[in-house]
Design an enzyme around this catalytic site. Structure first.
Site, mmCIF file in Angstrom:
data_model
loop_
_atom_site.group_PDB
_atom_site.id
_atom_site.type_symbol
_atom_site.label_atom_id
_atom_site.label_comp_id
_atom_site.label_asym_id
_atom_site.label_seq_id
_atom_site.Cartn_x
_atom_site.Cartn_y
_atom_site.Cartn_z
ATOM 1 C CG ASP A 183 -1.965 0.950 1.333
ATOM 2 O OD1 ASP A 183 -2.389 1.448 0.291
ATOM 3 O OD2 ASP A 183 -2.385 1.288 2.453
ATOM 4 C CE LYS A 231 -5.455 -0.765 -1.299
ATOM 5 N NZ LYS A 231 -5.882 -0.360 0.048
ATOM 6 C CG PHE A 238 -9.926 -1.490 3.386
ATOM 7 C CD1 PHE A 238 -8.630 -1.145 3.749
ATOM 8 C CD2 PHE A 238 -10.549 -2.521 4.061
ATOM 9 C CE1 PHE A 238 -7.972 -1.809 4.775
ATOM 10 C CE2 PHE A 238 -9.897 -3.195 5.093
ATOM 11 C CZ PHE A 238 -8.605 -2.833 5.445
ATOM 12 C CG LEU A 239 -8.807 -4.379 -2.185
ATOM 13 C CD1 LEU A 239 -7.683 -4.722 -3.152
ATOM 14 C CD2 LEU A 239 -10.142 -4.356 -2.906
ATOM 15 C CG ASP A 298 -7.345 -8.433 9.059
ATOM 16 O OD1 ASP A 298 -6.424 -7.910 8.381
ATOM 17 O OD2 ASP A 298 -7.521 -8.168 10.252
HETATM 18 P P1 5GP Z 1 1.805 -0.389 3.840
HETATM 19 O O1 5GP Z 1 2.861 -0.349 4.881
HETATM 20 O O2 5GP Z 1 2.286 -0.785 2.465
HETATM 21 O O3 5GP Z 1 1.007 0.882 3.802
HETATM 22 O O4 5GP Z 1 0.721 -1.426 4.342
HETATM 23 C C1 5GP Z 1 0.836 -2.758 4.161
HETATM 24 C C2 5GP Z 1 -0.127 -3.468 5.064
HETATM 25 O O5 5GP Z 1 -1.321 -2.700 5.297
HETATM 26 C C3 5GP Z 1 -0.579 -4.743 4.400
HETATM 27 O O6 5GP Z 1 0.307 -5.810 4.660
HETATM 28 C C4 5GP Z 1 -1.946 -4.929 5.002
HETATM 29 O O7 5GP Z 1 -1.829 -5.574 6.245
HETATM 30 C C5 5GP Z 1 -2.454 -3.516 5.227
HETATM 31 N N1 5GP Z 1 -3.298 -3.077 4.111
HETATM 32 C C6 5GP Z 1 -3.022 -2.168 3.171
HETATM 33 N N2 5GP Z 1 -4.038 -2.037 2.296
HETATM 34 C C7 5GP Z 1 -4.982 -2.910 2.689
HETATM 35 C C8 5GP Z 1 -6.270 -3.278 2.164
HETATM 36 O O8 5GP Z 1 -6.778 -2.795 1.142
HETATM 37 N N3 5GP Z 1 -6.938 -4.239 2.858
HETATM 38 C C9 5GP Z 1 -6.442 -4.832 3.987
HETATM 39 N N4 5GP Z 1 -7.194 -5.752 4.580
HETATM 40 N N5 5GP Z 1 -5.231 -4.513 4.495
HETATM 41 C C10 5GP Z 1 -4.507 -3.570 3.841
#
Ligand code: 5GP
Length: 174
Positions: free
Chosen positions: A102, A130, A151-152, A158
């Protein structure tokens, strides 16, 4: 409901087909090596299980459990290691397996941590990407699907521990 308003969905069959393709690609790239797959808990557990079963070669598996602060849908970049690796990564060909990239903050932290331990190589395999949300310069080497900023949940992902067991991925209101 118009097509534009339909919730985003990745069907079970589509996930299966894409995993077969990723598995072939990884097998080809690591021929003759014995890669170490590092699954990031909890979100990647289903993806990792399906991916490694599709890769017909010698490999090893370990898990890293992390918690990114920012309880609901946003991460802050502060990462706490809840469970460290058991297999030493020094000199190993490591593939990090992540559910979704993300902002990239979690992955950047994990990548730097593993790199500091001296692996022979390090690549990232993420089921979902994303890209438009990225805040740090990091990209996965293998990506299952590029997804929009929604948001998936499902297939390991989860919200408050719910939906991980769905065999498909769907959008929910965040
Ligand atoms: P980042 O550090 O890249 O922002 O976030 C990564 C983590 O955020 C992912 O491993 C996941 O746990 C959570 N996350 C990010 N986007 C989503 C989403 O659309 N759905 C869910 N369930 N978790 C997400």
């Amino acid at each position: 409901m118009t097509q534009k308003d339909s919730p985003f969905l990745i069907e079970e069959e589509k996930i299966k087909d894409r995993i077969k393709e990723l598995a072939l690609e990884i097998k080809r790239d690591y021929e003759g090596k014995r890669p170490l797959f590092v699954g990031i808990l909890k979100g990647a557990f289903i993806f990792l299980a399906d991916l490694v079963r599709a890769i017909d070669m010698d490999l090893e598996i370990d898990f890293l459990a992390v918690s990114s602060y920012g309880k609901f849908t946003e991460t802050t970049g502060e990462v706490e290691i809840l469970k460290d690796l058991q297999i030493p990564v020094k000199g190993r060909h490591v593939i990090i397996v992540e559910d979704i990239v993300d902002t990239g903050l979690t992955l950047k932290y994990i990548k730097d941590m593993i790199l500091s331990r001296g692996p022979a190589s390090l690549r990232i395999c993420a089921l979902l990407d994303k890209k438009e949300r990225r805040r740090v310069d990091i990209d996965a080497d293998y990506v299952g699907f590029s997804v929009p900023d929604r948001f998936l949940v499902g297939y390991g992902l989860d919200v408050a521990e719910k939906y991980r067991n769905l065999p498909y991925i769907k959008e929910i209101e965040s």
